[in-house]
Each structure stands twice: as C-alpha cells, then as structure tokens.
Design a protein around this motif. Sequence first.
Motif, PDB file in Angstrom:
ATOM      1  N   VAL A 145     146.841 -22.083   8.605  1.00 13.90           N
ATOM      2  CA  VAL A 145     145.399 -22.313   8.692  1.00 13.90           C
ATOM      3  C   VAL A 145     145.153 -23.044  10.002  1.00 13.90           C
ATOM      4  O   VAL A 145     145.698 -24.135  10.227  1.00 13.90           O
ATOM      5  CB  VAL A 145     144.876 -23.136   7.501  1.00 13.90           C
ATOM      6  CG1 VAL A 145     143.391 -23.441   7.681  1.00 13.90           C
ATOM      7  CG2 VAL A 145     145.103 -22.382   6.197  1.00 13.90           C
ATOM      8  N   PHE A 146     144.359 -22.429  10.855  1.00 14.95           N
ATOM      9  CA  PHE A 146     144.134 -22.954  12.196  1.00 14.95           C
ATOM     10  C   PHE A 146     142.685 -23.413  12.312  1.00 14.95           C
ATOM     11  O   PHE A 146     141.755 -22.658  12.049  1.00 14.95           O
ATOM     12  CB  PHE A 146     144.427 -21.856  13.224  1.00 14.95           C
ATOM     13  CG  PHE A 146     144.094 -22.218  14.634  1.00 14.95           C
ATOM     14  CD1 PHE A 146     144.928 -23.031  15.382  1.00 14.95           C
ATOM     15  CD2 PHE A 146     142.933 -21.752  15.239  1.00 14.95           C
ATOM     16  CE1 PHE A 146     144.616 -23.363  16.681  1.00 14.95           C
ATOM     17  CE2 PHE A 146     142.613 -22.079  16.539  1.00 14.95           C
ATOM     18  CZ  PHE A 146     143.463 -22.892  17.261  1.00 14.95           C
ATOM     19  N   ALA A 147     142.495 -24.683  12.678  1.00 10.46           N
ATOM     20  CA  ALA A 147     141.149 -25.239  12.853  1.00 10.46           C
ATOM     21  C   ALA A 147     140.987 -25.698  14.285  1.00 10.46           C
ATOM     22  O   ALA A 147     141.742 -26.551  14.761  1.00 10.46           O
ATOM     23  CB  ALA A 147     140.925 -26.412  11.900  1.00 10.46           C
ATOM     24  N   ALA A 148     140.021 -25.141  14.990  1.00 14.65           N
ATOM     25  CA  ALA A 148     139.769 -25.484  16.390  1.00 14.65           C
ATOM     26  C   ALA A 148     138.453 -26.216  16.496  1.00 14.65           C
ATOM     27  O   ALA A 148     137.436 -25.767  15.968  1.00 14.65           O
ATOM     28  CB  ALA A 148     139.741 -24.226  17.248  1.00 14.65           C
ATOM     29  N   THR A 175     144.532 -17.889   8.749  1.00 12.21           N
ATOM     30  CA  THR A 175     143.092 -18.063   8.595  1.00 12.21           C
ATOM     31  C   THR A 175     142.620 -19.010   9.688  1.00 12.21           C
ATOM     32  O   THR A 175     143.195 -20.095   9.859  1.00 12.21           O
ATOM     33  CB  THR A 175     142.733 -18.647   7.217  1.00 12.21           C
ATOM     34  OG1 THR A 175     143.211 -17.768   6.196  1.00 12.21           O
ATOM     35  CG2 THR A 175     141.229 -18.835   7.069  1.00 12.21           C
ATOM     36  N   MET A 176     141.587 -18.602  10.434  1.00 11.09           N
ATOM     37  CA  MET A 176     141.127 -19.396  11.572  1.00 11.09           C
ATOM     38  C   MET A 176     139.694 -19.884  11.355  1.00 11.09           C
ATOM     39  O   MET A 176     138.822 -19.127  10.927  1.00 11.09           O
ATOM     40  CB  MET A 176     141.201 -18.580  12.868  1.00 11.09           C
ATOM     41  CG  MET A 176     142.596 -18.123  13.243  1.00 11.09           C
ATOM     42  SD  MET A 176     142.643 -17.157  14.790  1.00 11.09           S
ATOM     43  CE  MET A 176     142.262 -18.413  16.010  1.00 11.09           C
ATOM     44  N   PHE A 177     139.467 -21.173  11.649  1.00 11.09           N
ATOM     45  CA  PHE A 177     138.128 -21.757  11.702  1.00 11.09           C
ATOM     46  C   PHE A 177     137.938 -22.269  13.127  1.00 11.09           C
ATOM     47  O   PHE A 177     138.678 -23.153  13.568  1.00 11.09           O
ATOM     48  CB  PHE A 177     137.993 -22.911  10.704  1.00 11.09           C
ATOM     49  CG  PHE A 177     138.067 -22.486   9.273  1.00 11.09           C
ATOM     50  CD1 PHE A 177     136.909 -22.211   8.553  1.00 11.09           C
ATOM     51  CD2 PHE A 177     139.297 -22.352   8.630  1.00 11.09           C
ATOM     52  CE1 PHE A 177     136.979 -21.816   7.222  1.00 11.09           C
ATOM     53  CE2 PHE A 177     139.377 -21.956   7.306  1.00 11.09           C
ATOM     54  CZ  PHE A 177     138.216 -21.683   6.597  1.00 11.09           C
ATOM     55  N   VAL A 178     136.963 -21.713  13.844  1.00  9.25           N
ATOM     56  CA  VAL A 178     136.859 -21.978  15.279  1.00  9.25           C
ATOM     57  C   VAL A 178     135.485 -22.536  15.626  1.00  9.25           C
ATOM     58  O   VAL A 178     134.457 -21.872  15.446  1.00  9.25           O
ATOM     59  CB  VAL A 178     137.129 -20.695  16.095  1.00  9.25           C
ATOM     60  CG1 VAL A 178     137.040 -20.996  17.586  1.00  9.25           C
ATOM     61  CG2 VAL A 178     138.499 -20.114  15.745  1.00  9.25           C
ATOM     62  N   LEU A 201     136.766 -27.838   6.226  1.00  2.04           N
ATOM     63  CA  LEU A 201     136.799 -26.456   5.746  1.00  2.04           C
ATOM     64  C   LEU A 201     138.231 -25.924   5.763  1.00  2.04           C
ATOM     65  O   LEU A 201     138.687 -25.292   4.798  1.00  2.04           O
ATOM     66  CB  LEU A 201     135.905 -25.578   6.617  1.00  2.04           C
ATOM     67  CG  LEU A 201     134.393 -25.832   6.562  1.00  2.04           C
ATOM     68  CD1 LEU A 201     133.689 -25.022   7.649  1.00  2.04           C
ATOM     69  CD2 LEU A 201     133.838 -25.483   5.198  1.00  2.04           C
ATOM     70  N   ALA A 202     138.923 -26.157   6.868  1.00  2.00           N
ATOM     71  CA  ALA A 202     140.294 -25.654   7.006  1.00  2.00           C
ATOM     72  C   ALA A 202     141.212 -26.249   5.945  1.00  2.00           C
ATOM     73  O   ALA A 202     142.032 -25.537   5.344  1.00  2.00           O
ATOM     74  CB  ALA A 202     140.820 -25.975   8.411  1.00  2.00           C
ATOM     75  N   LEU A 203     141.083 -27.528   5.695  1.00  2.00           N
ATOM     76  CA  LEU A 203     141.947 -28.176   4.713  1.00  2.00           C
ATOM     77  C   LEU A 203     141.594 -27.759   3.291  1.00  2.00           C
ATOM     78  O   LEU A 203     142.464 -27.705   2.418  1.00  2.00           O
ATOM     79  CB  LEU A 203     141.859 -29.691   4.880  1.00  2.00           C
ATOM     80  CG  LEU A 203     142.546 -30.205   6.152  1.00  2.00           C
ATOM     81  CD1 LEU A 203     142.109 -31.625   6.465  1.00  2.00           C
ATOM     82  CD2 LEU A 203     144.062 -30.137   6.004  1.00  2.00           C
ATOM     83  N   THR A 204     140.320 -27.457   3.056  1.00  2.00           N
ATOM     84  CA  THR A 204     139.933 -26.950   1.741  1.00  2.00           C
ATOM     85  C   THR A 204     140.570 -25.590   1.490  1.00  2.00           C
ATOM     86  O   THR A 204     141.080 -25.309   0.400  1.00  2.00           O
ATOM     87  CB  THR A 204     138.401 -26.856   1.636  1.00  2.00           C
ATOM     88  OG1 THR A 204     137.834 -28.151   1.857  1.00  2.00           O
ATOM     89  CG2 THR A 204     137.977 -26.355   0.268  1.00  2.00           C
ATOM     90  N   ALA A 205     140.547 -24.713   2.516  1.00  3.49           N
ATOM     91  CA  ALA A 205     141.217 -23.414   2.398  1.00  3.49           C
ATOM     92  C   ALA A 205     142.718 -23.596   2.182  1.00  3.49           C
ATOM     93  O   ALA A 205     143.332 -22.906   1.359  1.00  3.49           O
ATOM     94  CB  ALA A 205     140.953 -22.576   3.648  1.00  3.49           C
ATOM     95  N   VAL A 234     151.770 -23.910   3.378  1.00 10.43           N
ATOM     96  CA  VAL A 234     150.714 -23.806   4.379  1.00 10.43           C
ATOM     97  C   VAL A 234     151.000 -24.757   5.528  1.00 10.43           C
ATOM     98  O   VAL A 234     151.295 -25.938   5.316  1.00 10.43           O
ATOM     99  CB  VAL A 234     149.336 -24.126   3.764  1.00 10.43           C
ATOM    100  CG1 VAL A 234     148.230 -23.882   4.795  1.00 10.43           C
ATOM    101  CG2 VAL A 234     149.085 -23.290   2.518  1.00 10.43           C
ATOM    102  N   LEU A 235     150.918 -24.244   6.740  1.00 13.80           N
ATOM    103  CA  LEU A 235     150.974 -25.061   7.942  1.00 13.80           C
ATOM    104  C   LEU A 235     149.567 -25.115   8.511  1.00 13.80           C
ATOM    105  O   LEU A 235     148.977 -24.081   8.842  1.00 13.80           O
ATOM    106  CB  LEU A 235     151.931 -24.455   8.973  1.00 13.80           C
ATOM    107  CG  LEU A 235     152.005 -25.181  10.326  1.00 13.80           C
ATOM    108  CD1 LEU A 235     152.557 -26.593  10.161  1.00 13.80           C
ATOM    109  CD2 LEU A 235     152.856 -24.396  11.315  1.00 13.80           C
TER     110      LEU A 235
END
Length: 775
Positions: free
Chosen positions: A184-187, A212-215, A231-235, A247-248
């Motif tokens: 899960v990638f959060a930018a 899964t990306m949140f940008v 959001l990313a951590l919830t996913a 999950v990384l």
Amino acid sequence: MVSLAGLEYRTVREISGPLIFVEQVRGVGYGELARIRTPNGEERRGQVLEVGGGVAVVQIFEGTSGLDVSATSVRFTGETVKLPVSQDMLGRIFDGSGRPTDGGPRIIPDDYLDVNGSPINPFAREYPREFIQTGVSAIDGMNTLVRGQKLPLFSASGLPHNQIAAQIARQAKVRGTDEPFTTVFAAMGITADEARFFRDDFEKQGAFDHVTMFVNLADDPAIERILTPRLALTAAEYFAVKLGTHVLVILTDMTNYAEALREISAAREEVPGRRGYPGYMYSVDGSRRVVLRDPEGSVRIVALSEFFNMIEGPIRNDGVVERKIINGWHALSTTTDGRSGFHPIRHIVRHPYKGLLTRIKTQLGETIVTPNHSLFGAKEGQLSAVEAGQLGVGDSLAHVAKIPEDWVSKETVEIPSVKTRFHREIAVTPELAWYLGYYVYDFLNESLGCGHRASHKRIPSAILSAPKPIRGAFFKAYYDGDGFSQDARYKTKQYCMTTISPGLRDDLIFLCRTLYPDRSPSLTPAEVGGRAHQVYLSTYVRSQTASLNDTDCVKIKEIEQVEPTEEWVYDIDVEGSDNFVDACGLLLLHNTDLSTIYERAGRLHGSKGSITQMPILTMPGDDVTHPIPDLTGYITEGQIYIDRGLHRKGIYPPIDPAPSLSRLMKEGIGKGRTREDHREVSDQLYYAYAEGRSFRDLVAVIGEEALSARDKLYLGFADNFERKFINQGLYENRDIDATLDLGWNLLSVLPESELKRIDPATIKKYHPKYRGKTA
C-alpha cells in the motif's frame, strides 16, 4: 431525542486557510464528516476539528478556494470519514481523499471502515520476530527489518529514497515462504514524476496487481495530506486483518504531512511549537501528577509543572517550546505487551496553551488534556490511541491495574531524623510504618513531606518506595485512623478513605494498586464542601472490557471542558514506551499526532496478516534534529539513514550503517531465522567500518604514510565495505546467505586476532579459510 444530522447550515462566519468556522451549530461532534456546498454547486468534504460555544471548525479536504461566507452551506452527516474497502482495491490508484483516478470503476465495497482506524491493539500484538529479506545488504545484514515493524527512511532532498523504497517493495519477502507482500503506497505532496516512477516500477516488475496507491500530488490541496496516510493505513488494516495478507505500507513524504499539520495549526491561530510545528505532543495540564522513580530509586508522585521546575539544568528553547533533558528518572508506563514498569525518561517539554482543556472522568480517576491529545481507549475489545475529542461517555479508557514489585530495591527504607541534632537516619520498620500511618499528620511534616494542612497531606515517598510489609502496615494504620467500612456484609473487607488533598488521593490510589492488584480503587466525590475525594477499595476484581497482563479498562462517566490551571501544557518522553500514566486512576496517556500514524503497524495474536511500515521523510537541510525526524525516531523502531556523502561517491544504496538502527533486529536474526553467525558478523562489520572511518579523519590531518600497518588494513576495509557490501545494483536481490558470506569475505583480510566480536567456534565454521572443511 431528535437527530440533528443532515441539517444544512448557511452560517459560515469565517474562512481561514483550509478552515471554515460555522456558527449556531447543534449536535455536531468532533471528527464528524461534513459536506460543503460551494457557490457554484460543487460539493466538497470536510471534517470537524473543534466544537465549542456553538461554533464548529471544519477542515476542507479539497481546500477553500472559491468559497465565500455568504454563499457557502455546510451539512454535517453525523458520521466520521469512512473508506469503502474491497479486495478489488488491489491494482488501483486513488487520489489523496480516496477517489479512483485511474479511470477504473468505483469500488463496490465489502465494508466501510473509519479512516481513524483501530491502531493494532498494543496489548494484543504479537512481538515482531520474523525476518523480512529485502535483498539489500545494508538493511538485511546490518539493520534487519522484521515483519510488523515500523522502520523509517531518513533522507534528504536529492537522495534516492524513492528508488530504495521501490526496491524494498519489489524484493521484500519473509524467508522460507513464498507469501508475497501486498504493498500500500501513500504519497503526500510528491511530484507527478515521482508518482509515475513508482507506478512504472511496479508495473515493470509485474507487481502492480498486488499494489494499492493513494496519491496526493504537490499541486493537490495540502489539507488532503492529513487524510491520505489514514486512508492508506485503513486499506492496509483491511488487507491484513480481514484478508490475512502481509502488507508493506510506504508513506512518502512524512515531512509534507507535517507541513500540512502546521498549515492547519496556523489557520487555527494556535501557539506554534518547535520550529512552528503544532505542539500536539505537549498537551497535558500541568496539575496532573505522574508516578516517577527518582535517581535514588524512591517513588515520587509529582505534578508535571513541579517536575519541570525541580529538574536542574538548562532550558532548551525550540521556538516557544521549552525542553529539559532528564537523566536517572523513570516513569510508570507500559510496554507493547501490556506489562507495567518504570522506564527511563529522556526529556520533559512544555509550551504555552490558550483554550479549553478536556477533563475525562472515570470511576477510577480522571485526567485533563487538550482535545488533540491521545489516550488509550477501548472499542469492541481492542485498545487503541484515541484523541480526547473523539471520546464520549460510555467509551473505555485503559489504565494500569497491576504494578510489579521489581521496583522495590531495598529491604528497608531510611528517612531523615526529625531531630536535626541527630545526625543519623531512622530505618522504617513495619511497626514504625503503622505508627506513622496513624499519626503521620501530627509530626514529621518537614522531614517526610507530608504537608502541614489537610489540603496538602501526602504519603511520604519513603513509604511509597518501601517493601510491601511496610506499605501494608502504613495503609492499615491510616485506615484505622482515617478510614471506615462502607458495608460490613461483604466477606472481603472494603476500605473507604476521604481526603481533601488531591495529592493524598493520588498517593492512596498508587498504594492500593501495589497492595491489592486484583481490586480496583474507585474514586467518588464526598460531600465535604464539594472538595473532598473518597478512595473506595471495593471487592471489584478486574473488568471484562479489555484486560491483558497488567492493564485493564474502565468506562468514561463524564466529559467536560475546563480552563487550564496555568499557561503551559506538558509532556514527557519515555524511552521504550509510548505512554505514561496520570496518577489519578493510573490512566494511560499517549502523545503526538505522528504516533496515530506510526502506531498502526504490527501483528495480532491469532492473525495471519501483518502490517509493516516504511515511512519516508526528507530532513530539511539534512538536519536530523528537525522536529519530524526527532519525533519519528523515538516513536518508531529505528531508522535507516540515507547519506549524502555516500551518494556523492556513487554508492547505491547510500545507506550509512553507523547512525542507522533497527531496534527489533535482535529478535529477527540468528539460528532458525537468518543464520547463527548473523549477530557476530554484523557486530564485527560495524566495528571494523567504524575503525576505518576514524582513520580517514586521521589521514586528513597527518597523511596516510603515518599510519601503522594495522591502521591501513582498517582504512582499506572501510573503502571495500562501501564499494562491495553497501553498494549493489538497483535490481540486485541478495539473499541473506549471500550478504553474510560477503561480510565474511571482507573480514577475511583482517587477522583472526582482530575478530574479537566473533566466537572462535563461529570463525572455524564460517571463515573463508575454513569454509567447507570438517572439524
């Protein structure tokens, strides 16, 4: 009761930065989701930050551009911000507020989860022990990552942190299994080129179906960056807990997240903290007492403001924040598995605060904190960090229910003689303790610090620190002299004690906890001019709400807004723990906004899945003392330093092992996990590299010709270590055996007599000179 959710307000009073202030609101709660209708009919989303006096402060995720006070309406939904989750989120890209941006269909959700989440129960965590092989020697060999750990990358502008993070995401696996990591990638605030790099890299390696990306891009609203990591951590929690996957989570750039916090703080006209960042981590009223152990080993229950003043040494000023470094003092707190004890305090801080505080009362005690401050709450049997402003009557708070006896270091405790002409000390025996408990307030006031008036009575530190028989004798005598039994029908004796001294109240709570760990002392008001406190030790035995080891939970019975007792609010930084206790009820207090992000990592007992976090932050000006790396370093379980000097030499990845640290490394290496020689090889490599670097500094002064043969060996070792061990290709994936064998090959240039950190038997087994030979 009629619900007020859904009412539309056209009472926007003010717009300030990313915030709007809405007047005449009713029934609106902290953290509630709001829908904002703009003058042109567009709908935006917001979240309530603060409510008071009929005014709600709302942060707008899409920004306030184009809004005006007369033509903007606000509707409060009565719900918190939730993310629709589904397995179909894999291989998808969302913006910083959770909407698909890849042209694909909307997610058909399996569930809707609160984005504030339930950080993994720190008392139900399984201790991280499983080695994660990243394929990067500087990490695997020297600063090992384990499954469920939070290990940040400390970088700076212009360094290849994105490439390193992508390589780790591409190569990470648990050794001995073929289980892939879901990424899960959060930018937050990154450029379009950086976002494109990550996407292209995942697609090129065929890994995008597991990503899964949140940008949130640099030109997106800054306020949205507050929501993106949540959001990313919830996913990630959905994938790990519901689907059982590993999950990384990569969070980049946490410095941009902190800048968004600072923007909100400025818009709310809050007093800035260190270097202008909000002081959310310094948020406990100065009157609150904490349970401490002083450098001599004596237990002291002291107000935070008093503790700050009693610590000798200079005050360090970071903007308006004042900080004192502390040595030798310990605070009562808990470890991640719920075991209580006294842990070292690193510093105490304070900063000015204007506004109301939140007083939270339970049956066992109370605390007073800022609305932003986090406590440990319980929901559906899980413990998690919850901001005070989000708590309500009936919610549960964690507290220390049992205090181990290992802090009692003396069989007898000595107190100064009351007669100054006697230059000796009197040993406290159980008999003397009984006498003191019955008559303590009639004499020995100055010697024992018991207080001269009823409102200032205290139990002497000498008694609180004494062995159990002495504490028991004092308590029995105090009860005989100033207590009563409320109901004689019960088989187990019940103790009730009334006092108008808040300090004595807290002392009695601590004393009861240490003497009767299975019974909870409750706190009720007594009708003595409205100022008295009644400490009641009933037959009650541990709650069923959420108990683990030395902790328990109790329900909130009242919440109110109160004025601060002084102009400052305080916090203490405890080493090895993310909490400390308020002495009134031993309620667990958390701190810092960043911890609500970093804490959402780990493993649960009985759960197959896990969340491993790798936050990336760029240090402004390469300054490791900047507030963001400073806070991140003590909340997380280590740090990986990306060094500009190595980068200039053309070394990739430019990871400097010297300042890097993985606090969980020792649990994830060794026989059965990596290899039995791992710890020894790592220690020897550290030593040899440090020696070689020290000789580089010496060469700059006296020249290489002045070095001895041994010195030159180490000097050459440092160069080879950087070129051959740290340096590797962007797509080179080394397994741990290759990494350790490479370390042995580098060490083989040194005489065996220099390998003092490796057992001779290990040398005989793994040294290249003996490798493959039988004993």
